[in-house]
Motif scaffolding. Structure first.
Motif, short mmCIF file in Angstrom:
data_model
loop_
_atom_site.label_atom_id
_atom_site.label_comp_id
_atom_site.label_asym_id
_atom_site.label_seq_id
_atom_site.Cartn_x
_atom_site.Cartn_y
_atom_site.Cartn_z
N ASP A 432 1.09 -1.12 0.08
CA ASP A 432 0.14 0.04 0.54
C ASP A 432 0.80 1.16 -0.13
O ASP A 432 0.15 2.10 -0.84
CB ASP A 432 -0.79 -0.07 1.11
CG ASP A 432 -0.21 -0.10 2.34
OD1 ASP A 432 0.03 -0.79 2.93
OD2 ASP A 432 -0.68 0.68 3.17
N GLY A 433 1.71 1.01 1.03
CA GLY A 433 2.64 2.26 0.53
C GLY A 433 3.63 3.09 -0.65
O GLY A 433 3.50 3.82 -0.90
N LEU A 436 1.15 4.28 -3.55
CA LEU A 436 0.66 5.46 -3.58
C LEU A 436 1.25 6.23 -3.84
O LEU A 436 0.72 7.07 -4.55
CB LEU A 436 0.38 5.92 -1.88
CG LEU A 436 -0.59 4.78 -0.49
CD1 LEU A 436 -0.84 5.78 -0.21
CD2 LEU A 436 -2.01 6.19 -1.79
N ASN A 458 -2.42 -4.50 1.87
CA ASN A 458 -2.54 -3.51 2.81
C ASN A 458 -2.02 -3.13 4.51
O ASN A 458 -2.93 -4.27 4.73
CB ASN A 458 -3.75 -2.57 2.37
CG ASN A 458 -4.44 -1.44 3.09
OD1 ASN A 458 -3.39 -1.15 3.92
ND2 ASN A 458 -5.32 -0.37 3.53
N GLN A 460 -1.42 -1.04 6.31
CA GLN A 460 -1.31 0.49 6.86
C GLN A 460 -0.10 1.15 7.19
O GLN A 460 -0.43 1.66 7.93
CB GLN A 460 -3.03 0.28 7.36
CG GLN A 460 -4.30 0.06 7.47
CD GLN A 460 -4.07 -1.44 7.34
OE1 GLN A 460 -4.00 -1.96 8.13
NE2 GLN A 460 -5.00 -1.70 5.92
N LEU A 481 0.66 4.80 7.64
CA LEU A 481 -0.89 5.60 6.80
C LEU A 481 -1.78 4.99 6.85
O LEU A 481 -2.63 4.76 7.24
CB LEU A 481 0.08 4.95 5.28
CG LEU A 481 1.48 4.76 5.26
CD1 LEU A 481 1.64 3.63 3.86
CD2 LEU A 481 2.64 5.93 5.50
N GLN A 482 -2.55 6.42 6.50
CA GLN A 482 -3.93 6.73 7.05
C GLN A 482 -4.06 6.36 5.07
O GLN A 482 -3.67 6.87 3.65
CB GLN A 482 -4.19 8.25 6.98
CG GLN A 482 -5.83 8.52 6.82
CD GLN A 482 -6.06 9.69 7.34
OE1 GLN A 482 -5.95 9.99 7.90
NE2 GLN A 482 -7.26 10.07 6.22
N ALA A 483 -4.68 5.31 4.86
CA ALA A 483 -4.59 4.67 3.26
C ALA A 483 -6.41 4.99 3.25
O ALA A 483 -7.53 5.37 3.76
CB ALA A 483 -4.88 3.71 3.35
N TYR A 486 -9.18 1.77 -1.31
CA TYR A 486 -8.71 1.21 -3.12
C TYR A 486 -9.45 0.56 -3.77
O TYR A 486 -9.53 1.57 -4.53
CB TYR A 486 -7.51 0.37 -2.55
CG TYR A 486 -5.80 0.68 -1.43
CD1 TYR A 486 -5.23 2.04 -2.55
CD2 TYR A 486 -5.73 0.61 -0.38
CE1 TYR A 486 -3.74 2.24 -1.37
CE2 TYR A 486 -4.71 1.07 0.33
CZ TYR A 486 -3.93 1.96 -0.56
OH TYR A 486 -1.94 2.60 0.61
N GLU A 523 -7.52 -5.50 -3.57
CA GLU A 523 -7.07 -5.31 -2.30
C GLU A 523 -6.92 -6.58 -0.93
O GLU A 523 -8.21 -7.06 -0.67
CB GLU A 523 -7.75 -4.51 -1.18
CG GLU A 523 -7.47 -3.33 -0.45
CD GLU A 523 -7.78 -2.50 0.61
OE1 GLU A 523 -7.94 -2.20 1.50
OE2 GLU A 523 -9.36 -2.13 0.26
N ASP A 525 -6.08 -7.33 3.08
CA ASP A 525 -5.75 -5.95 4.27
C ASP A 525 -4.81 -7.53 5.02
O ASP A 525 -5.77 -8.64 5.37
CB ASP A 525 -7.48 -5.99 4.70
CG ASP A 525 -7.13 -5.35 6.50
OD1 ASP A 525 -6.17 -5.25 6.44
OD2 ASP A 525 -8.12 -5.12 6.79
#
Length: 533
Positions: A432-433, A436, A458, A460, A481-483, A486, A523, A525
């Motif tokens: 996820d990082g 972005l 993800n 986060q 991170l605030q995600a 997606y 996605e 989690d």
């Protein structure tokens, strides 16, 4: 009148380049004169860094270079990170960048897109950068690019053209120059290497990305010697990892390092032998016997590990020559296969505990992709595991940003790979990082209607750095991170989306995405119980 810019596009097409990635700008419009009748395809990323990553993926999947058309100043400088990744990974890429008019160069007059010394900046991540000041030199400059691609260590090259030169009349004829032949090994060097290998009682072979075209020869030599084969990440699949002598990308693991240290001859082809393939355990292997190094880049032969014999030559030609020189032997293949199997099994207890979270997903991906299918990943936790766990059966079927380790590479690189090899199944796996960094390229994937599964792992966080901070007793700063949502973001770009709640649903989502009429973001989690191994 044919302009210099129009001539360039025609010339690139004549050399076999059929795709250009770029974002047109006021300083490159003359590059597009006649483009619609050139037979080339133009792909528009949403950021210039995406253009160079796409060209990277295109080259790895198709086996031939693509072009990038980039504006001066911010355009070319935006692409430098991705060009640096291609430079690190030895990937060919022909970058065409505009610059200010000749009379404006170096004046500091505040002209649009002006850079103090654009050429000097670009030179850091190219085999060479040529500033074309007269259209008369265009044909030999392009020929020089393809000499690098065909006969040297392939890396990005850049032709930088002031915008007034782009619009000047070009030559009436721009011939294609003949490609130079690749460097073959000297016969004396072949004889010496063959003699060392013939006498060896305990040899081992290490394959790097520079040997990617030598699958047949590398496999034949391993079988002739009864020698196990270990590869770098870039060398995965050169010898299929289901071959009985293949150890895969196992350089960080102690049993394989012990085997390398005990070998009386180590033959290494096309590898920097750098730290990045050993970071999984942070231990570097040692060589106790004679090291034979083969590389097309002479400087590599004087770095990292000192060889007993250094051969500057193409890996495929060198292996073919050694095979022709070696006497036919009958090694105990049962013993060799058993030794390799024991080494593979000895690695099983050495995985980091978190790898148990990643292996089920990687198993599903491997099961769904054909042997020539490509997994494109990057610096993300399952990506790290994939380097050493995910088996490859053909070269360049795991694309990972080795060396430079760039975040944000996975999505645009996968897009380029799918464009370069539309007939092959390709899967993108990003954290996820990192995702972005290049999420805007969902627009390019949707625009091209690519059947591309895009898996976002993800957690986060910048998870690897977060866990390192915790392990080292450091405060967790800047890593949580605030995600976004997606799936909603993907749908906003015109993509499909899925958020599976089990491994079986992951399999279904990927399978459906491989045949969809557009990209699908999936996605996962990573904090859900069903993910944790």
């Amino acid at each position: 009148m044919i302009t210099c810019g129009e001539n360039l596009t025609r010339l690139l097409k004549a050399y076999g380049i059929d795709t250009a990635f770029g974002i047109p700008g006021v300083h490159t419009v003359d590059l597009y004169r006649g483009f619609d009748t050139s037979g080339m395809t133009h792909i528009t990323p949403r950021h210039e860094q995406g253009a160079a990553f796409m060209a990277h993926g295109y080259a790895m999947a198709s086996g031939k270079p693509a072009a990038c058309y980039l504006i001066s100043g911010p355009g070319i400088l935006n692409a430098l990170t991705a060009m640096g990744q291609a430079y690190s990974d030895s990937i060919p890429m022909l970058v065409v960048a505009s610059n200010n008019q000749r009379a404006e160069l170096g004046t500091g007059g505040g002209f649009l897109h002006e850079t103090k010394n654009q050429t000097a900046a670009v030179e850091q991540v190219t085999a060479f950068t040529h500033q074309l000041l007269d259209p008369v030199n265009l044909d030999q400059t392009v020929a020089r690019c393809f000499s690098v691609f065909n006969a040297a260590r392939p890396r990005p090259v850049c032709i930088e053209i002031p915008r007034d030169v782009l619009n000047e009349p070009g030559k009436s004829e721009t011939p294609v120059w003949p490609a130079p032949s690749r460097a073959a090994p000297a016969q004396a060097a072949v004889a010496e290497a063959a003699a060392r290998l013939a006498k060896a009682e305990n040899p081992i072979i290490i394959l790097g990305g520079g040997a990617w075209e030598a699958s047949e020869e590398a496999t034949a030599l391993a079988e002739r010697l009864g020698a196990p084969v270990v590869c770098t990440c870039a060398g995965k699949g050169i010898v299929a990892e289901d071959h009985p002598l293949a150890l895969g990308c196992a350089l960080p693991f102690e049993p394989v390092q012990d085997r390398i240290k005990s070998a009386d001859v180590v033959l290494t082809l096309g590898s920097e032998m750098s730290e990045t393939d050993q970071l999984y355990t942070y231990t570097r292997f040692e060589i106790g016997g004679d090291l034979i190094r083969v590389d097309i880049d002479p400087e590599q032969l004087a770095r990292s590990y000192q060889p007993a014999q250094a051969i500057v030559a193409d890996a495929k030609l060198t292996l073919a020559a050694i095979l022709a020189e070696l006497p036919e032997t009958s090694p105990d293949m049962g013993k060799a296969h058993s030794e390799a199997e024991a080494l593979r099994r000895s690695i099983d207890p050495l995985w980091q505990p978190i790898a148990a979270d990643h292996k089920p997903l990687l198993d599903i991906i491997r099961d769904l992709l054909p042997r020539d299918g490509i997994l494109v990943t990057e610096s993300t936790k399952p990506g790290y595991t994939s380097k050493h766990y995910y088996p490859c059966y053909e070269p360049r079927t795991l694309i990972y940003p080795n060396g430079y380790g760039t975040l944000g590479a996975a999505l645009p690189t996968a897009i380029g790979a799918k464009i370069g090899a539309p007939e092959r199944d390709i899967i993108c796996l990003a954290g996820d990082g990192g995702f972005l960094f290049s999420i805007e390229e969902l627009a390019a994937a949707a625009e091209q209607k690519l059947p591309l599964p895009i898996i976002v792992w993800n957690n986060q966080a910048f998870g690897e750095i977060r866990d390192s901070m915790v392990a080292w007793g450091l405060p967790r700063v800047g890593v949580d991170l605030q995600a976004p949502d997606y799936c909603k973001v993907a749908e906003g770009f015109g993509c499909y989306s899925a958020r599976p709640g089990s491994l079986s649903e992951v399999r279904i989502a990927i399978s459906q995405a491989l045949t969809a009429d557009g990209p699908t973001l999936i996605e996962i989690d990573a904090n859900q119980d069903w993910v944790r191994g």
